[in-house]
Design a protein around this motif. Structure first.
Motif, mmCIF file in Angstrom:
data_model
loop_
_atom_site.group_PDB
_atom_site.id
_atom_site.type_symbol
_atom_site.label_atom_id
_atom_site.label_comp_id
_atom_site.label_asym_id
_atom_site.label_seq_id
_atom_site.Cartn_x
_atom_site.Cartn_y
_atom_site.Cartn_z
ATOM 1 N N UNK A 17 0.822 -1.222 0.000
ATOM 2 C CA UNK A 17 0.000 0.000 0.000
ATOM 3 C C UNK A 17 0.852 1.266 0.000
ATOM 4 N N UNK A 18 2.099 1.144 0.454
ATOM 5 C CA UNK A 18 3.009 2.287 0.443
ATOM 6 C C UNK A 18 3.782 2.385 -0.871
ATOM 7 N N UNK A 19 3.484 1.506 -1.818
ATOM 8 C CA UNK A 19 4.095 1.587 -3.133
ATOM 9 C C UNK A 19 5.238 0.628 -3.392
ATOM 10 N N UNK A 20 5.562 -0.221 -2.451
ATOM 11 C CA UNK A 20 6.669 -1.162 -2.646
ATOM 12 C C UNK A 20 6.250 -2.301 -3.572
ATOM 13 N N UNK A 21 7.159 -2.667 -4.457
ATOM 14 C CA UNK A 21 6.903 -3.779 -5.379
ATOM 15 C C UNK A 21 8.062 -4.792 -5.378
ATOM 16 N N UNK A 22 9.171 -4.436 -4.780
ATOM 17 C CA UNK A 22 10.297 -5.347 -4.602
ATOM 18 C C UNK A 22 10.412 -5.676 -3.120
ATOM 19 N N UNK A 23 10.564 -6.957 -2.815
ATOM 20 C CA UNK A 23 10.621 -7.384 -1.423
ATOM 21 C C UNK A 23 11.840 -8.262 -1.172
ATOM 22 N N UNK A 24 12.545 -7.953 -0.096
ATOM 23 C CA UNK A 24 13.605 -8.804 0.431
ATOM 24 C C UNK A 24 13.121 -9.259 1.796
ATOM 25 N N UNK A 25 12.934 -10.572 1.964
ATOM 26 C CA UNK A 25 12.319 -11.078 3.191
ATOM 27 C C UNK A 25 13.164 -12.197 3.791
ATOM 28 N N UNK A 26 13.628 -11.994 5.003
ATOM 29 C CA UNK A 26 14.319 -13.041 5.740
ATOM 30 C C UNK A 26 13.307 -13.863 6.518
ATOM 31 N N UNK A 27 13.383 -15.175 6.392
ATOM 32 C CA UNK A 27 12.339 -16.005 7.006
ATOM 33 C C UNK A 27 12.877 -16.933 8.093
ATOM 34 N N UNK A 40 -7.574 -10.941 -2.660
ATOM 35 C CA UNK A 40 -6.153 -10.653 -2.826
ATOM 36 C C UNK A 40 -5.987 -9.395 -3.678
ATOM 37 N N UNK A 41 -5.277 -8.393 -3.196
ATOM 38 C CA UNK A 41 -5.123 -7.154 -3.973
ATOM 39 C C UNK A 41 -4.391 -7.404 -5.289
ATOM 40 N N UNK A 42 -4.883 -6.759 -6.347
ATOM 41 C CA UNK A 42 -4.299 -6.961 -7.684
ATOM 42 C C UNK A 42 -2.854 -6.501 -7.739
ATOM 43 N N UNK A 43 -2.471 -5.558 -6.872
ATOM 44 C CA UNK A 43 -1.095 -5.048 -6.873
ATOM 45 C C UNK A 43 -0.082 -6.132 -6.532
ATOM 46 N N UNK A 44 -0.521 -7.189 -5.861
ATOM 47 C CA UNK A 44 0.399 -8.250 -5.472
ATOM 48 C C UNK A 44 1.016 -8.926 -6.694
ATOM 49 N N UNK A 45 0.289 -8.921 -7.806
ATOM 50 C CA UNK A 45 0.809 -9.526 -9.034
ATOM 51 C C UNK A 45 1.992 -8.760 -9.604
ATOM 52 N N UNK A 46 2.140 -7.505 -9.192
ATOM 53 C CA UNK A 46 3.231 -6.666 -9.689
ATOM 54 C C UNK A 46 4.509 -6.817 -8.869
ATOM 55 N N UNK A 47 4.453 -7.607 -7.819
ATOM 56 C CA UNK A 47 5.555 -7.669 -6.858
ATOM 57 C C UNK A 47 6.537 -8.791 -7.170
ATOM 58 N N UNK A 48 7.771 -8.568 -6.755
ATOM 59 C CA UNK A 48 8.822 -9.570 -6.861
ATOM 60 C C UNK A 48 9.378 -9.821 -5.463
ATOM 61 N N UNK A 49 9.549 -11.102 -5.114
ATOM 62 C CA UNK A 49 9.965 -11.473 -3.767
ATOM 63 C C UNK A 49 11.288 -12.230 -3.800
ATOM 64 N N UNK A 50 12.289 -11.690 -3.122
ATOM 65 C CA UNK A 50 13.550 -12.384 -2.898
ATOM 66 C C UNK A 50 13.538 -12.874 -1.456
ATOM 67 N N UNK A 51 13.467 -14.178 -1.278
ATOM 68 C CA UNK A 51 13.316 -14.768 0.042
ATOM 69 C C UNK A 51 14.657 -15.317 0.502
ATOM 70 N N UNK A 52 15.167 -14.766 1.600
ATOM 71 C CA UNK A 52 16.439 -15.224 2.156
ATOM 72 C C UNK A 52 16.210 -16.531 2.897
ATOM 73 N N UNK A 53 16.676 -17.605 2.282
ATOM 74 C CA UNK A 53 16.397 -18.944 2.799
ATOM 75 C C UNK A 53 17.658 -19.791 2.672
ATOM 76 N N UNK A 54 18.191 -20.220 3.796
ATOM 77 C CA UNK A 54 19.442 -20.981 3.783
ATOM 78 C C UNK A 54 19.254 -22.439 4.172
ATOM 79 N N UNK A 55 18.009 -22.919 4.145
ATOM 80 C CA UNK A 55 17.756 -24.340 4.380
ATOM 81 C C UNK A 55 17.152 -24.944 3.120
ATOM 82 N N UNK A 56 17.343 -26.237 2.946
ATOM 83 C CA UNK A 56 16.912 -26.925 1.723
ATOM 84 C C UNK A 56 15.753 -27.886 1.967
#
Length: 387
Positions: free
Chosen positions: A122-132, A178-194
């Motif tokens: 909602x604040x305009x972000x479309x690129x995400x870096x997420x540590x899980x 689900x908001x339509x803006x979610x389709x515009x987003x790219x998610x880089x998920x920091x994941x170090x387990x397999x």
């Protein structure tokens, strides 16, 4: 001489940029050099702080649903481009938010993670870096999906309850809210387990015990995740239950892969190195300086300083590391690409004294100065030094 500095934080003493600037001050006391300082983290705790500080962003604080349903305060970062959000799922759904005696994997939810993502969208972000890393949950990311507008319903048309408890009662999944803006987003998920989602190597069997899953509950909970995976396959037409990283954060990796667009699960340090564009600076560097609070054999297993060293070696740079402490087994770091490492503590002291920020910064400046004085002795015949 060009020196690129990328220091991990010294937790409790210096942030990434504070440590990097202390290194810079030490170099400047010893010699003249072209110095570049970059922030650094490994995708886990401290990533938001490091990237916000290093890339000119700001932190956003908000109230979210905590792992057991109570409201809690969480923060995430929006970087200087105003389009990139940096999140740590542990801010909303982390095991650190729950007292050990109150751990309840049957109810623990990732709903707050979805709330954070929605706020950033909602604040305009479309690129995400997420540590899980560091989750208290084992529910396959169902809570996050509900917060994002997915309707996960039982046979009576009621939303399933939070946590893993009702996953085997799922009858239908829809995406009407689900908001339509979610389709515009790219998610880089920091994941170090397999780990995959289900089975003996999956989320419940491997990571469940530390979140409160009892031995006699494991098969039942694993079956609940399998049912969720079956219903997800019916809804999406895709099956990611065996994908590497699907079992990360109690199955949150599975939810990202299955339901969100443009998702990459990557090593945390690789995501951060891409974000700070370290490679562009390292290409023509003579020396790269890195480090963290304590250098040990675990550092050599792929922590942030070794990620920096690996990149530096790609372009032939020498790599020096500085740390608050160095263990006897830290020699493994040499084999991992760090040419030489140095502890910064100068005299007998207590840990508490060494970790005082002013002391840590002064020790860093003085230690770096002496190392670079040695290097400066050879700047007149620089090529000879690197032979």
């Amino acid at each position: 001489m060009k020196v690129v500095i990328a220091m991990d934080s010294f937790k409790g003493s210096m942030s990434s940029m504070e440590a990097g600037n202390a290194v810079k001050a030490g170099i400047e006391k010893a010699c003249s050099a072209n110095i570049v300082v970059k922030s650094l983290a490994d995708g886990g705790e401290g990533t938001v702080e490091a990237l916000v500080e290093g890339l000119g962003g700001e932190c956003v604080s908000m109230e979210v649903t905590g792992p057991l349903g109570a409201k809690t305060s969480a923060k995430y970062g929006i970087l200087g481009d105003k389009r990139t959000a940096v999140l740590e799922m542990a801010e909303a759904s982390g095991i650190i938010l729950v007292k050990r005696e109150e751990l309840d994997p049957s109810r623990a939810t990732t709903y707050g993670v979805g709330e954070m993502i929605l706020d950033a969208v909602r604040r305009g972000c479309r690129e995400f870096i997420i540590g899980i890393g560091g989750s208290a949950t084992s529910e396959g990311g169902a809570g996050m999906l509900q917060a994002l507008g997915y309707e996960i319903m039982d046979a009576g048309g009621r939303p399933v309850r939070p946590g893993i408890q009702d996953l085997d009662r799922i009858a239908s999944i829809t995406a009407g809210h689900v908001p339509k803006e979610l389709k515009e987003c790219h998610f880089s998920i920091a994941c170090d387990v397999k780990n995959p989602l289900c089975g003996e190597n999956g989320a419940v069997y491997v990571f469940g015990p530390q979140k409160g899953v009892k031995e006699e509950e494991r098969q039942n909970f694993d079956d609940k995740l399998k049912h969720f995976a079956d219903k997800t396959q019916e809804f999406t037409g895709r099956d990611y239950r065996t994908a590497e990283g699907a079992g990360a954060a109690g199955g949150l990796g599975f939810a990202f892969l299955s339901y969100l667009p443009n998702v990459e699960l990557k090593s945390g340090i690789d995501i951060v190195l891409d974000a700070i564009r370290l490679e562009e600076e390292v290409k023509d560097a003579d020396i790269v300086v890195t480090g963290e609070g304590c250098l040990d054999f675990q550092t050599a297993m792929g922590k942030a300083p070794v990620g920096v060293a690996r990149l530096a070696k790609k372009y032939g740079a020498k790599v020096f590391a500085f740390a608050g402490g160095v263990t006897k087994d830290a020699g493994e770091c040499n084999a991992a690409g760090i040419d030489a490492f140095f502890p910064i503590v100068r005299e007998v002291t207590t840990l508490d004294e060494a970790m005082v920020p002013e002391n840590a910064k002064e020790n860093m400046v003085l230690a770096v100065e002496q190392v670079f004085r040695v290097i400066n002795l050879y700047t007149g015949s620089f090529s000879r030094f690197w032979i």
